[in-house]
Design a protein around this motif. Structure first.
Motif, PDB file in Angstrom:
ATOM      1  N   GLY A  35       0.814  -1.252   0.071  1.00 19.69           N
ATOM      2  CA  GLY A  35       0.042  -0.166  -0.162  1.00 19.69           C
ATOM      3  C   GLY A  35       0.835   1.388   0.012  1.00 19.69           C
ATOM      4  O   GLY A  35       2.121   1.296   0.161  1.00 19.69           O
ATOM      5  N   TRP A  36      -0.019   2.221  -0.390  1.00 19.37           N
ATOM      6  CA  TRP A  36       0.849   3.654  -0.265  1.00 19.37           C
ATOM      7  C   TRP A  36       0.082   4.441   0.502  1.00 19.37           C
ATOM      8  O   TRP A  36      -1.174   4.461   0.547  1.00 19.37           O
ATOM      9  CB  TRP A  36       0.817   4.376  -1.819  1.00 19.37           C
ATOM     10  CG  TRP A  36       1.822   3.791  -2.590  1.00 19.37           C
ATOM     11  CD1 TRP A  36       1.727   2.673  -3.532  1.00 19.37           C
ATOM     12  CD2 TRP A  36       3.280   4.151  -2.640  1.00 19.37           C
ATOM     13  NE1 TRP A  36       2.749   2.508  -4.428  1.00 19.37           N
ATOM     14  CE2 TRP A  36       3.879   3.157  -3.706  1.00 19.37           C
ATOM     15  CE3 TRP A  36       4.045   4.993  -1.875  1.00 19.37           C
ATOM     16  CZ2 TRP A  36       5.179   3.514  -4.043  1.00 19.37           C
ATOM     17  CZ3 TRP A  36       5.282   5.007  -2.070  1.00 19.37           C
ATOM     18  CH2 TRP A  36       5.918   4.332  -3.387  1.00 19.37           C
ATOM     19  N   TYR A  37       0.705   5.217   1.687  1.00 22.18           N
ATOM     20  CA  TYR A  37       0.141   6.056   2.497  1.00 22.18           C
ATOM     21  C   TYR A  37       0.594   7.321   2.136  1.00 22.18           C
ATOM     22  O   TYR A  37       1.845   7.634   1.684  1.00 22.18           O
ATOM     23  CB  TYR A  37       0.314   5.571   3.963  1.00 22.18           C
ATOM     24  CG  TYR A  37      -0.730   4.339   4.144  1.00 22.18           C
ATOM     25  CD1 TYR A  37      -0.345   2.986   3.617  1.00 22.18           C
ATOM     26  CD2 TYR A  37      -1.676   4.411   4.932  1.00 22.18           C
ATOM     27  CE1 TYR A  37      -0.811   1.894   3.873  1.00 22.18           C
ATOM     28  CE2 TYR A  37      -2.352   3.392   5.467  1.00 22.18           C
ATOM     29  CZ  TYR A  37      -1.925   2.201   4.843  1.00 22.18           C
ATOM     30  OH  TYR A  37      -2.684   0.988   5.042  1.00 22.18           O
ATOM     31  N   ARG A  38       0.113   8.476   2.734  1.00 23.00           N
ATOM     32  CA  ARG A  38       0.753   9.749   2.693  1.00 23.00           C
ATOM     33  C   ARG A  38       0.477  10.453   4.051  1.00 23.00           C
ATOM     34  O   ARG A  38      -0.645  10.244   4.536  1.00 23.00           O
ATOM     35  CB  ARG A  38       0.203  10.573   1.538  1.00 23.00           C
ATOM     36  CG  ARG A  38      -0.939  10.945   1.713  1.00 23.00           C
ATOM     37  CD  ARG A  38      -1.376  11.593   0.227  1.00 23.00           C
ATOM     38  NE  ARG A  38      -2.849  12.214   0.110  1.00 23.00           N
ATOM     39  CZ  ARG A  38      -3.532  12.725  -0.904  1.00 23.00           C
ATOM     40  NH1 ARG A  38      -2.859  12.565  -2.079  1.00 23.00           N
ATOM     41  NH2 ARG A  38      -4.834  12.896  -1.038  1.00 23.00           N
ATOM     42  N   ALA A  40       0.592  14.353   5.373  1.00 24.02           N
ATOM     43  CA  ALA A  40       0.975  15.997   4.875  1.00 24.02           C
ATOM     44  C   ALA A  40       1.237  16.808   6.125  1.00 24.02           C
ATOM     45  O   ALA A  40       0.783  15.979   7.343  1.00 24.02           O
ATOM     46  CB  ALA A  40      -0.372  16.615   4.190  1.00 24.02           C
ATOM     47  N   PRO A  41       1.809  17.891   6.305  1.00 23.39           N
ATOM     48  CA  PRO A  41       2.134  18.526   7.473  1.00 23.39           C
ATOM     49  C   PRO A  41       0.829  18.845   8.440  1.00 23.39           C
ATOM     50  O   PRO A  41      -0.030  19.349   7.911  1.00 23.39           O
ATOM     51  CB  PRO A  41       2.886  19.694   7.069  1.00 23.39           C
ATOM     52  CG  PRO A  41       3.454  19.344   5.413  1.00 23.39           C
ATOM     53  CD  PRO A  41       2.559  18.591   4.939  1.00 23.39           C
ATOM     54  N   GLY A  42       1.286  18.379   9.816  1.00 29.23           N
ATOM     55  CA  GLY A  42      -0.096  18.581  10.587  1.00 29.23           C
ATOM     56  C   GLY A  42      -1.190  17.763  10.278  1.00 29.23           C
ATOM     57  O   GLY A  42      -2.185  17.752  11.162  1.00 29.23           O
ATOM     58  N   LYS A  43      -1.168  16.880   9.353  1.00 29.10           N
ATOM     59  CA  LYS A  43      -2.238  15.815   9.708  1.00 29.10           C
ATOM     60  C   LYS A  43      -1.658  14.304   9.653  1.00 29.10           C
ATOM     61  O   LYS A  43      -0.531  14.006   9.803  1.00 29.10           O
ATOM     62  CB  LYS A  43      -2.845  15.928   7.932  1.00 29.10           C
ATOM     63  CG  LYS A  43      -3.413  17.308   7.507  1.00 29.10           C
ATOM     64  CD  LYS A  43      -4.131  17.302   6.131  1.00 29.10           C
ATOM     65  CE  LYS A  43      -4.826  18.512   5.838  1.00 29.10           C
ATOM     66  NZ  LYS A  43      -5.137  18.466   4.701  1.00 29.10           N
ATOM     67  N   GLN A  44      -2.903  13.393   9.882  1.00 31.97           N
ATOM     68  CA  GLN A  44      -2.416  11.891  10.188  1.00 31.97           C
ATOM     69  C   GLN A  44      -2.054  11.405   8.778  1.00 31.97           C
ATOM     70  O   GLN A  44      -2.479  11.826   7.949  1.00 31.97           O
ATOM     71  CB  GLN A  44      -3.593  11.383  10.753  1.00 31.97           C
ATOM     72  CG  GLN A  44      -4.046  11.794  12.368  1.00 31.97           C
ATOM     73  CD  GLN A  44      -5.059  11.156  12.855  1.00 31.97           C
ATOM     74  OE1 GLN A  44      -6.013  10.444  12.138  1.00 31.97           O
ATOM     75  NE2 GLN A  44      -5.044  10.805  14.069  1.00 31.97           N
ATOM     76  N   ARG A  45      -1.502  10.324   8.749  1.00 29.92           N
ATOM     77  CA  ARG A  45      -1.139   9.535   7.977  1.00 29.92           C
ATOM     78  C   ARG A  45      -2.392   8.833   7.415  1.00 29.92           C
ATOM     79  O   ARG A  45      -3.135   8.438   7.941  1.00 29.92           O
ATOM     80  CB  ARG A  45      -0.105   8.466   8.163  1.00 29.92           C
ATOM     81  CG  ARG A  45       0.601   7.665   6.863  1.00 29.92           C
ATOM     82  CD  ARG A  45       1.622   6.698   7.420  1.00 29.92           C
ATOM     83  NE  ARG A  45       2.764   7.423   7.996  1.00 29.92           N
ATOM     84  CZ  ARG A  45       3.861   6.988   8.192  1.00 29.92           C
ATOM     85  NH1 ARG A  45       4.102   5.746   7.997  1.00 29.92           N
ATOM     86  NH2 ARG A  45       4.883   7.836   8.744  1.00 29.92           N
ATOM     87  N   GLU A  46      -2.557   8.699   5.908  1.00 30.81           N
ATOM     88  CA  GLU A  46      -4.104   8.337   5.406  1.00 30.81           C
ATOM     89  C   GLU A  46      -3.516   7.468   4.294  1.00 30.81           C
ATOM     90  O   GLU A  46      -2.479   7.468   3.539  1.00 30.81           O
ATOM     91  CB  GLU A  46      -4.723   9.533   5.050  1.00 30.81           C
ATOM     92  CG  GLU A  46      -3.998  10.273   3.903  1.00 30.81           C
ATOM     93  CD  GLU A  46      -5.121  11.450   3.254  1.00 30.81           C
ATOM     94  OE1 GLU A  46      -6.084  11.458   3.693  1.00 30.81           O
ATOM     95  OE2 GLU A  46      -4.657  12.060   2.320  1.00 30.81           O
ATOM     96  N   LEU A  47      -4.427   6.468   3.967  1.00 31.31           N
ATOM     97  CA  LEU A  47      -4.146   5.404   3.106  1.00 31.31           C
ATOM     98  C   LEU A  47      -4.531   6.189   1.612  1.00 31.31           C
ATOM     99  O   LEU A  47      -5.507   7.077   1.367  1.00 31.31           O
ATOM    100  CB  LEU A  47      -5.015   4.361   2.977  1.00 31.31           C
ATOM    101  CG  LEU A  47      -5.271   3.381   2.010  1.00 31.31           C
ATOM    102  CD1 LEU A  47      -3.816   2.652   1.845  1.00 31.31           C
ATOM    103  CD2 LEU A  47      -6.463   2.506   2.218  1.00 31.31           C
TER     104      LEU A  47
END
Length: 116
Positions: A35-38, A40-47
């Protein structure tokens, strides 16, 4: 020792495309989930997207229609093709792998920056 090496990130203009790759090495057992997750600054990691060993895929609503995930089991590699990139796609993208024995591994992350 298992290593996941991501590549393909970088700076791209809005509307552009990127292809991310994640190559796994040192994995003894077969890989079930990729899988790939991302994050962003100040945000939770998401799928972002994932693909199982039978080829079933899942895409986040935010990238549906713009992203394609694929895998090459002979190379233990997973790819993420992203088109029509938007500034909100800016994040560090992480590769995640789960083997059939249930071991989880994460890559070090690759930065994707989309300029408006």
């Amino acid at each position: 020792q298992v290593q996941l090496v991501e590549s393909g990130g970088g700076l791209v203009q809005a509307g552009g495309s990127l292809r991310l790759s994640c190559a796994a090495s040192g994995v003894i057992s077969s890989i079930n989930y990729m899988g790939w997750y991302r994050q962003a600054p100040g945000k939770q990691r998401e799928l972002v997207a994932d693909i199982t060993s039978d080829g079933s895929t899942k895409l986040a609503d935010s990238v549906a229609g713009r992203a394609t995930i694929s895998r090459d089991d002979a190379k233990d590699t997973v790819y993420l093709q992203m088109n029509g990139l938007k500034p909100e796609d800016t994040a560090v993208y992480y590769c995640n792998v789960i083997t059939i024995l249930g071991y989880h591994y994460w890559g070090q992350g690759t930065q994707v920056t989309v300029s408006s």
